[in-house]
Design a protein around this motif. Structure first.
Motif, PDB file in Angstrom:
ATOM      1  N   MET A   1     -22.084  66.675 145.572  1.00 19.38           N
ATOM      2  CA  MET A   1     -21.347  67.367 144.598  1.00 19.38           C
ATOM      3  C   MET A   1     -20.948  66.331 143.526  1.00 19.38           C
ATOM      4  N   ILE A   2     -20.663  66.608 142.228  1.00 21.57           N
ATOM      5  CA  ILE A   2     -20.371  65.582 141.160  1.00 21.57           C
ATOM      6  C   ILE A   2     -18.859  66.045 140.775  1.00 21.57           C
ATOM      7  N   ARG A   3     -18.101  64.940 140.714  1.00 21.00           N
ATOM      8  CA  ARG A   3     -16.511  65.193 140.303  1.00 21.00           C
ATOM      9  C   ARG A   3     -16.511  64.749 138.702  1.00 21.00           C
ATOM     10  N   ILE A   4     -15.833  65.605 137.750  1.00 20.07           N
ATOM     11  CA  ILE A   4     -16.086  65.344 136.406  1.00 20.07           C
ATOM     12  C   ILE A   4     -14.105  65.405 136.217  1.00 20.07           C
ATOM     13  N   THR A   5     -13.710  64.071 135.701  1.00 18.19           N
ATOM     14  CA  THR A   5     -12.145  64.102 135.419  1.00 18.19           C
ATOM     15  C   THR A   5     -11.868  64.232 134.057  1.00 18.19           C
ATOM     16  N   GLU A   6     -10.585  64.442 133.598  1.00 13.40           N
ATOM     17  CA  GLU A   6     -10.340  64.464 132.416  1.00 13.40           C
ATOM     18  C   GLU A   6     -10.828  65.569 131.485  1.00 13.40           C
ATOM     19  N   LEU A   7     -11.019  66.455 131.980  1.00 14.79           N
ATOM     20  CA  LEU A   7     -11.852  67.585 130.823  1.00 14.79           C
ATOM     21  C   LEU A   7     -10.421  68.377 130.226  1.00 14.79           C
ATOM     22  N   ARG A   8     -10.413  68.155 129.059  1.00 13.66           N
ATOM     23  CA  ARG A   8      -9.326  68.810 128.374  1.00 13.66           C
ATOM     24  C   ARG A   8      -9.671  70.058 127.594  1.00 13.66           C
ATOM     25  N   LEU A   9      -8.958  71.153 127.790  1.00 14.02           N
ATOM     26  CA  LEU A   9      -8.974  72.480 127.115  1.00 14.02           C
ATOM     27  C   LEU A   9      -7.551  72.868 126.447  1.00 14.02           C
ATOM     28  N   PRO A  10      -7.466  73.461 125.287  1.00 10.68           N
ATOM     29  CA  PRO A  10      -6.319  74.286 125.083  1.00 10.68           C
ATOM     30  C   PRO A  10      -5.659  75.023 126.154  1.00 10.68           C
ATOM     31  N   ILE A  11      -4.568  75.144 126.245  1.00 11.60           N
ATOM     32  CA  ILE A  11      -3.865  75.883 127.362  1.00 11.60           C
ATOM     33  C   ILE A  11      -4.296  77.426 127.448  1.00 11.60           C
ATOM     34  N   ASP A  12      -4.641  77.902 126.208  1.00 13.88           N
ATOM     35  CA  ASP A  12      -4.848  79.438 126.211  1.00 13.88           C
ATOM     36  C   ASP A  12      -6.102  79.747 126.194  1.00 13.88           C
ATOM     37  N   HIS A  13      -7.132  78.630 126.766  1.00 13.65           N
ATOM     38  CA  HIS A  13      -8.314  79.012 126.352  1.00 13.65           C
ATOM     39  C   HIS A  13      -9.011  80.061 127.117  1.00 13.65           C
ATOM     40  N   ALA A  14     -10.256  80.464 126.777  1.00 16.64           N
ATOM     41  CA  ALA A  14     -10.879  81.741 127.381  1.00 16.64           C
ATOM     42  C   ALA A  14     -11.378  81.277 128.565  1.00 16.64           C
ATOM     43  N   PRO A  15     -11.409  82.237 129.682  1.00 14.83           N
ATOM     44  CA  PRO A  15     -12.039  81.685 131.033  1.00 14.83           C
ATOM     45  C   PRO A  15     -13.443  81.044 130.887  1.00 14.83           C
ATOM     46  N   GLU A  16     -14.360  81.414 130.182  1.00 14.14           N
ATOM     47  CA  GLU A  16     -15.553  80.823 130.093  1.00 14.14           C
ATOM     48  C   GLU A  16     -15.737  79.408 129.408  1.00 14.14           C
ATOM     49  N   ALA A  17     -14.615  79.242 128.782  1.00 16.11           N
ATOM     50  CA  ALA A  17     -14.484  77.977 128.139  1.00 16.11           C
ATOM     51  C   ALA A  17     -14.600  76.579 129.202  1.00 16.11           C
ATOM     52  N   LEU A  18     -14.475  76.642 130.370  1.00 14.86           N
ATOM     53  CA  LEU A  18     -14.328  75.439 131.335  1.00 14.86           C
ATOM     54  C   LEU A  18     -15.809  75.401 131.410  1.00 14.86           C
ATOM     55  N   GLU A  19     -16.478  76.346 131.789  1.00  4.61           N
ATOM     56  CA  GLU A  19     -18.016  75.988 132.125  1.00  4.61           C
ATOM     57  C   GLU A  19     -18.548  75.594 131.054  1.00  4.61           C
ATOM     58  N   MET A  20     -18.333  76.074 129.798  1.00  2.00           N
ATOM     59  CA  MET A  20     -19.019  75.357 128.614  1.00  2.00           C
ATOM     60  C   MET A  20     -18.515  74.157 128.372  1.00  2.00           C
ATOM     61  N   ALA A  21     -17.266  73.784 128.775  1.00  6.92           N
ATOM     62  CA  ALA A  21     -16.980  72.310 128.558  1.00  6.92           C
ATOM     63  C   ALA A  21     -17.625  71.312 129.460  1.00  6.92           C
ATOM     64  N   ILE A  22     -18.061  71.818 130.798  1.00  6.34           N
ATOM     65  CA  ILE A  22     -18.890  71.033 131.642  1.00  6.34           C
ATOM     66  C   ILE A  22     -20.118  70.891 131.231  1.00  6.34           C
ATOM     67  N   LEU A  23     -20.678  71.871 130.635  1.00  2.00           N
ATOM     68  CA  LEU A  23     -22.155  71.864 130.302  1.00  2.00           C
ATOM     69  C   LEU A  23     -22.345  70.774 129.109  1.00  2.00           C
ATOM     70  N   LYS A  24     -21.326  70.663 127.987  1.00  2.00           N
ATOM     71  CA  LYS A  24     -21.315  70.212 127.036  1.00  2.00           C
ATOM     72  C   LYS A  24     -20.921  68.610 127.344  1.00  2.00           C
ATOM     73  N   ARG A  25     -19.970  68.301 128.439  1.00  2.00           N
ATOM     74  CA  ARG A  25     -19.846  67.043 128.973  1.00  2.00           C
ATOM     75  C   ARG A  25     -20.988  66.344 129.547  1.00  2.00           C
ATOM     76  N   LEU A  26     -21.939  67.039 130.200  1.00  2.00           N
ATOM     77  CA  LEU A  26     -23.191  66.337 130.932  1.00  2.00           C
ATOM     78  C   LEU A  26     -24.310  66.587 130.139  1.00  2.00           C
ATOM     79  N   ASN A  27     -24.042  67.327 128.975  1.00  2.00           N
ATOM     80  CA  ASN A  27     -25.246  67.729 128.165  1.00  2.00           C
ATOM     81  C   ASN A  27     -26.370  68.427 128.972  1.00  2.00           C
ATOM     82  N   LEU A  28     -25.680  69.435 129.654  1.00  2.00           N
ATOM     83  CA  LEU A  28     -26.732  70.033 130.734  1.00  2.00           C
ATOM     84  C   LEU A  28     -26.969  71.752 130.257  1.00  2.00           C
ATOM     85  N   TYR A  43      -1.134  69.648 133.029  1.00  2.00           N
ATOM     86  CA  TYR A  43      -1.140  69.938 131.639  1.00  2.00           C
ATOM     87  C   TYR A  43      -0.497  68.593 130.878  1.00  2.00           C
ATOM     88  N   ASP A  44      -0.618  68.777 129.594  1.00  2.00           N
ATOM     89  CA  ASP A  44      -0.243  67.514 128.671  1.00  2.00           C
ATOM     90  C   ASP A  44       0.426  68.352 127.826  1.00  2.00           C
TER      91      ASP A  44
END
Length: 537
Positions: A1-28, A43-44
């Protein structure tokens, strides 16, 4: 498996936003992402930034090698480390057939639970001796002190199934170094037993007292199903030792129990058992601990000071704090066991003494925040050998009982009056949560002068970090004495007593842990060492 750290999202983000952030981060492309899970979420909430969650995620992709090669040199995209637990031993057939002595675990707090659980999972069928009662019966006895001023010395906040950690915040974070991910094993077992799944990934996981009750019961049941025994109301009163080897334990009102391998998973309040061990010649030494008071503020004040405009956000919850001050007299003063949205509780285990502690439920929605404000002391403050720290604690706890009116009410004082050096006569805007009740007085008499001096200096210093911390109506409740064990039952690299073979000092009481997580981790390590020694015979 691959580990990604420091993925930041607004605290009220939609459930699907995390997957979208992963895809964008890896250009996948979506089709190449097999799956992912959150390893950690913090949280920050700094006042000058938008409120955001910070994620660490582990994911599976179709071409892992290509992704890692593409991001070679990126410190935030790395192979996932192995966080799974691997057993180190398997019990011999002689355990199953009854031809060999089974290991004995004394104490069924967090350390004893995990020592027994891992031994049971390896097939060793441990026998657990717990001086107190099952957790639900114990809860009723504890309420007897809180509601009716009636103490049961064998069934209270300190003694019984689950240990002192049951009546706490259920905090599951620690400063221990955990290179082999024992802590992950502890948290996974809690989740398996019914704890909220979020404790696997939130930055500062906690369970809360009421939920811990059910979790502890399920863990007990697993140990029994794996062949272990849990014997309640069985108080150890002696040890059989021959040629520097443990050969058995003596139990009050029961037959002696032969044993060649014994885990001492005592809590920090097992004072009579410490005395028995000392008289038996088991090597131990005095160690530092801390004493002080509990302090209560409105939780809303702490939220505003720590979270600023984000105070009250339900996605973050109640704010906590950690404070340290080095006083001019050389003493360190620090916050201990901070309980957001919690209560101060009566935690004595001995008659005619007063001890405080803090606890929170999972919701952390009580009006007050509380924490210990304690001063570090060393064996130089209580000379006299390994048992001297206990007498030092007892003297303070007895004085607190007297100052509280000899009814198990605790002595208390408003912070403003404490700083001014005058007794308090009435409460202000902050009402204490301690039950059976708080008797207002002058706390200067309750601790040594150097401790009072250091705390008086620290409170205004803490005000610089948390506005309102030294508010005049905040309440100090005495006394906090059992921050950690006052002694260490010293052990060697093999986890056995330095001078008694087969005896395994472990957890808080032995001086090797401080809190639920570290105690559980130590229990696992001791179980492994015991199993390996067992197989070497």
């Amino acid at each position: 498996m691959i580990r990604i750290t420091e993925l930041r999202l607004p605290i009220d983000h939609a459930p699907e936003a995390l997957e979208m952030a992963i895809l964008k981060r890896l250009n996948l492309p979506p089709k190449d992402l097999i799956g992912f899970e959150v390893f950690k979420r913090s949280y920050d909430a700094r006042k000058n930034v938008a409120l955001s969650f910070i994620y660490t995620v582990d994911l599976s992709v179709k071409d892992e090698e290509a992704i890692l090669k593409k991001f070679d040199g990126d410190i935030h995209v790395r192979p996932s480390p192995d966080t799974s637990y691997h057993f180190k031993a398997k019990a011999p057939e002689s355990i199953a057939t009854g031809k060999s002595l089974r290991p004995v675990v004394i104490g069924f707090g967090p350390c004893g639970i995990f020592a027994a659980l891992v031994l049971a999972q390896m097939g060793f069928k441990p026998i657990v001796l717990e001086r107190g009662k099952k957790v639900r019966e114990r809860t009723q006895d504890t309420w007897g002190l809180w509601r009716k001023n009636v103490l049961n010395p064998e069934s209270n906040v300190q003694f019984g199934e689950g240990g002192a950690g049951t009546f706490s915040d259920g905090k599951l974070w620690s400063q221990i170094k955990d290179p082999k991910f024992y802590g992950r094993k502890v948290i996974n077992e809690f989740v398996k037993a019914g704890a909220p799944a979020e404790i696997l990934y939130v930055a500062k996981p906690h369970i809360g007292t009421f939920r811990l009750v059910g979790v502890v019961e399920k863990m007990r049941q697993e140990i029994i199903e794996l062949g272990g025994e849990i014997r309640f109301s069985q108080k150890v009163i002696g040890f059989d030792i021959q040629n520097e080897q443990i050969t058995g334990v003596k139990i009050e009102c029961h037959d002696d129990l032969p044993a060649s391998h014994v885990v001492l998973a005592l809590g920090h309040s097992a004072r009579d058992t410490f005395q028995v061990l000392h008289e038996a010649g088991v090597f131990m030494e005095a160690k530092p601990f801390s004493v002080g008071f509990r302090i209560e503020h409105p939780q809303s004040l702490i939220d505003r000071a720590r979270l600023g405009p984000h105070a009250g956000n339900e996605l973050i919850g109640a704010a906590d704090y950690k404070l340290v001050h080095h006083a001019k007299n050389g003493r360190s003063v620090y916050s201990f066991c901070m309980c957001p949205g919690g209560t101060v509780v009566a935690a004595t285990s001995e008659p005619n003494r007063v001890v405080t502690n803090g606890m929170s439920q999972y919701s952390r929605n009580e009006r007050n925040a509380n924490a210990g404000i304690v001063v570090g002391i060393t064996p130089d403050d209580y000379p006299g050998g390994p048992m001297a720290g206990i007498e030092f604690q007892r003297a303070i706890e007895t004085k607190a009982f007297e100052l509280g009116g000899r009814t198990y009410e605790a002595p208390g004082q408003l912070v403003g009056d404490f700083l001014a050096g005058k007794p308090s006569t009435e409460f202000g805007s902050v009402l204490p949560s301690y039950k059976p009740g708080v008797h207002l007085t002058d706390l200067a008499e309750s601790l040594p002068a150097y401790a009072i001096e250091a705390i008086r200096e620290a409170l205004p210093a803490f005000e610089k970090q948390i506005k309102g911390f030294s508010m005049k109506d905040a309440v100090l409740t005495g006394v906090e004495t059992r921050t950690s064990s006052p002694l260490r039952i010293t052990r060697g690299p093999n986890f056995q007593s330095l001078n008694i073979k087969g005896l395994y000092p472990a957890g808080e009481g032995a001086g090797y842990a401080g809190g639920i997580l570290s105690a559980g981790v130590d229990g696992i390590k001791v179980a492994e060492a015991l199993a390996l020694d067992y197989l070497s015979k």
